[in-house]
Motif scaffolding. Structure first.
Motif, mmCIF file in Angstrom:
data_model
loop_
_atom_site.group_PDB
_atom_site.id
_atom_site.type_symbol
_atom_site.label_atom_id
_atom_site.label_comp_id
_atom_site.label_asym_id
_atom_site.label_seq_id
_atom_site.Cartn_x
_atom_site.Cartn_y
_atom_site.Cartn_z
ATOM 1 N N ASN A 159 115.173 53.728 -63.585
ATOM 2 C CA ASN A 159 114.785 53.187 -64.891
ATOM 3 C C ASN A 159 113.260 53.263 -65.015
ATOM 4 N N PRO A 160 112.752 53.994 -66.001
ATOM 5 C CA PRO A 160 111.293 54.162 -66.116
ATOM 6 C C PRO A 160 110.541 52.876 -66.447
ATOM 7 N N LEU A 161 111.249 51.830 -66.835
ATOM 8 C CA LEU A 161 110.582 50.567 -67.150
ATOM 9 C C LEU A 161 110.296 49.726 -65.904
ATOM 10 N N ARG A 162 110.969 50.030 -64.803
ATOM 11 C CA ARG A 162 110.899 49.145 -63.636
ATOM 12 C C ARG A 162 109.483 48.980 -63.095
ATOM 13 N N GLU A 163 108.806 50.075 -62.817
ATOM 14 C CA GLU A 163 107.490 49.970 -62.183
ATOM 15 C C GLU A 163 106.497 49.216 -63.065
ATOM 16 N N LYS A 164 106.526 49.486 -64.352
ATOM 17 C CA LYS A 164 105.614 48.789 -65.265
ATOM 18 C C LYS A 164 105.927 47.297 -65.300
ATOM 19 N N MET A 165 107.208 46.960 -65.314
ATOM 20 C CA MET A 165 107.596 45.551 -65.393
ATOM 21 C C MET A 165 107.411 44.840 -64.059
ATOM 22 N N GLU A 166 107.367 45.598 -62.977
ATOM 23 C CA GLU A 166 106.968 45.014 -61.692
ATOM 24 C C GLU A 166 105.477 44.696 -61.708
ATOM 25 N N ARG A 167 104.692 45.651 -62.199
ATOM 26 C CA ARG A 167 103.232 45.480 -62.199
ATOM 27 C C ARG A 167 102.779 44.338 -63.100
ATOM 28 N N ASP A 168 103.402 44.213 -64.276
ATOM 29 C CA ASP A 168 102.912 43.190 -65.213
ATOM 30 C C ASP A 168 103.531 41.808 -64.970
ATOM 31 N N GLY A 169 104.397 41.712 -63.967
ATOM 32 C CA GLY A 169 104.944 40.411 -63.599
ATOM 33 C C GLY A 169 106.232 40.014 -64.297
ATOM 34 N N THR A 170 106.771 40.897 -65.145
ATOM 35 C CA THR A 170 107.996 40.545 -65.867
ATOM 36 C C THR A 170 109.178 40.359 -64.920
ATOM 37 N N VAL A 171 109.277 41.222 -63.912
ATOM 38 C CA VAL A 171 110.389 41.106 -62.961
ATOM 39 C C VAL A 171 110.324 39.764 -62.233
ATOM 40 N N GLU A 172 109.127 39.364 -61.844
ATOM 41 C CA GLU A 172 108.971 38.064 -61.177
ATOM 42 C C GLU A 172 109.369 36.922 -62.112
ATOM 43 N N GLN A 173 109.018 37.047 -63.385
ATOM 44 C CA GLN A 173 109.404 36.018 -64.353
ATOM 45 C C GLN A 173 110.920 35.935 -64.483
ATOM 46 N N LEU A 174 111.553 37.087 -64.573
ATOM 47 C CA LEU A 174 113.012 37.117 -64.673
ATOM 48 C C LEU A 174 113.646 36.478 -63.444
ATOM 49 N N PHE A 175 113.098 36.799 -62.286
ATOM 50 C CA PHE A 175 113.662 36.247 -61.057
ATOM 51 C C PHE A 175 113.425 34.739 -60.984
ATOM 52 N N GLY A 176 112.285 34.293 -61.506
ATOM 53 C CA GLY A 176 112.026 32.857 -61.554
ATOM 54 C C GLY A 176 113.064 32.128 -62.391
ATOM 55 N N ILE A 177 113.481 32.761 -63.478
ATOM 56 C CA ILE A 177 114.526 32.177 -64.326
ATOM 57 C C ILE A 177 115.854 32.134 -63.576
ATOM 58 N N ILE A 178 116.152 33.195 -62.850
ATOM 59 C CA ILE A 178 117.402 33.253 -62.082
ATOM 60 C C ILE A 178 117.457 32.128 -61.053
ATOM 61 N N GLN A 179 116.329 31.858 -60.423
ATOM 62 C CA GLN A 179 116.281 30.825 -59.389
ATOM 63 C C GLN A 179 116.290 29.415 -59.966
ATOM 64 N N GLY A 180 115.923 29.292 -61.236
ATOM 65 C CA GLY A 180 115.845 27.967 -61.845
ATOM 66 C C GLY A 180 117.217 27.370 -62.106
ATOM 67 N N ASP A 181 117.266 26.061 -62.130
ATOM 68 C CA ASP A 181 118.532 25.374 -62.410
ATOM 69 C C ASP A 181 118.388 24.392 -63.568
ATOM 70 N N LYS A 182 117.341 24.592 -64.373
ATOM 71 C CA LYS A 182 117.070 23.632 -65.443
ATOM 72 C C LYS A 182 117.699 24.022 -66.775
ATOM 73 N N TYR A 183 118.325 25.199 -66.828
ATOM 74 C CA TYR A 183 118.830 25.682 -68.110
ATOM 75 C C TYR A 183 120.292 25.292 -68.317
ATOM 76 N N LYS A 184 120.572 24.705 -69.462
ATOM 77 C CA LYS A 184 121.952 24.378 -69.818
ATOM 78 C C LYS A 184 122.704 25.630 -70.262
ATOM 79 N N ASP A 185 121.971 26.566 -70.846
ATOM 80 C CA ASP A 185 122.562 27.797 -71.378
ATOM 81 C C ASP A 185 122.714 28.819 -70.249
ATOM 82 N N LYS A 186 123.940 29.101 -69.863
ATOM 83 C CA LYS A 186 124.184 30.004 -68.731
ATOM 84 C C LYS A 186 123.779 31.444 -69.016
#
Length: 242
Positions: A159-186
């Motif tokens: 996926n050509p978006l992966r490297e850019k989204m790794e560099r700008d921190g989007t992947v880390e943000q997504l993973f932070g959401i995955i690890q979170g347990d504060k969301y009622k909306d699954k």
């Protein structure tokens, strides 16, 4: 803009397209653009909300509106600029409604065009929202765009978006959401996980992101048909390499 809104309410897509062709969407864009100049006071923000509401109405389920929406200085450009300029705490559901109605009707190629004109920057910002409605829409939109771009690359290609989204921190943000347990909306965590999955199409997933794959597998076997279907699609991308 109230007139445009009233003219569009309850009308067919064909009738609403005619409003767009007659310059209704351009008029909305002009008003929004004028409000975005200088400091965003309360009155300007109110007018912007009216513009977003009117645009959302005439764009809804309007498949033929995309060429008008992506014009330079068009509604997509204005909403991108708006979302970047507004403080995150001031962004409301109504501000994203025009984009939501556009993304819902797009083909894969059109989603790639949306990515190319800069939609990922405001989407990254919206991942910091405390509004679960906005987070739900954002995680699903990121997934839809990343899936479309990856799919169009073809089998066996990353996926050509992966490297850019790794560099700008989007992947880390997504993973932070995955690890979170504060969301009622699954769906927030669910589509964040699917987004990570499709980004690592034909690529090795770093070990720290394995929890995303575990969640995707759980969802694929789960009872929710939406998450199950999209998780299966994400797994197809993941298994091209892993």
């Amino acid at each position: 803009m109230r007139k445009i809104k009233e003219e569009g309410e309850g009308k067919s897509p064909e009738e609403r397209l005619k409003i767009i062709e007659q310059g209704g969407l351009k008029e909305i864009c002009k008003v929004i653009h004028e409000q975005l100049e200088g400091e965003l006071n309360q009155n300007k923000q109110y007018i912007i909300q009216l513009g977003c509401e009117a645009a959302s109405i005439i764009l809804k389920e309007n498949d033929d509106s995309f060429p008008f929406a992506i014009e330079e200085g068009g509604i997509i450009d204005e909403i991108i600029y708006l979302l970047i300029k507004l403080p995150i705490e001031n962004i409301k559901d109504i501000h994203i409604d025009p984009l939501a109605n556009i993304i819902n009707i797009l083909t894969f190629k059109q989603k790639r065009v949306l990515q190319q004109i800069g939609i990922m920057k405001p989407l990254k910002k919206l991942l910091s929202s405390e509004n679960e409605n906005i987070l739900n829409w954002t995680s699903q939109s990121i997934y839809k765009i990343c899936y479309a771009v990856g799919y169009l690359e073809g089998g066996g290609k990353p996926n050509p978006l992966r490297e850019k989204m790794e560099r700008d921190g989007t992947v880390e943000q997504l993973f932070g959401i995955i690890q979170g347990d504060k969301y009622k909306d699954k769906y927030i965590r669910g589509f964040a996980a699917c987004s990570v999955g499709v980004l690592y199409k034909s690529a090795a997933i770093p070990t720290q992101f394995y929890p995303a794959v575990i969640l995707i597998k759980e969802q694929a076997l789960g009872a929710d048909p939406t998450l199950s279907q999209q998780s299966i699609k994400a797994l197809e991308f993941v298994t091209e390499f892993n």
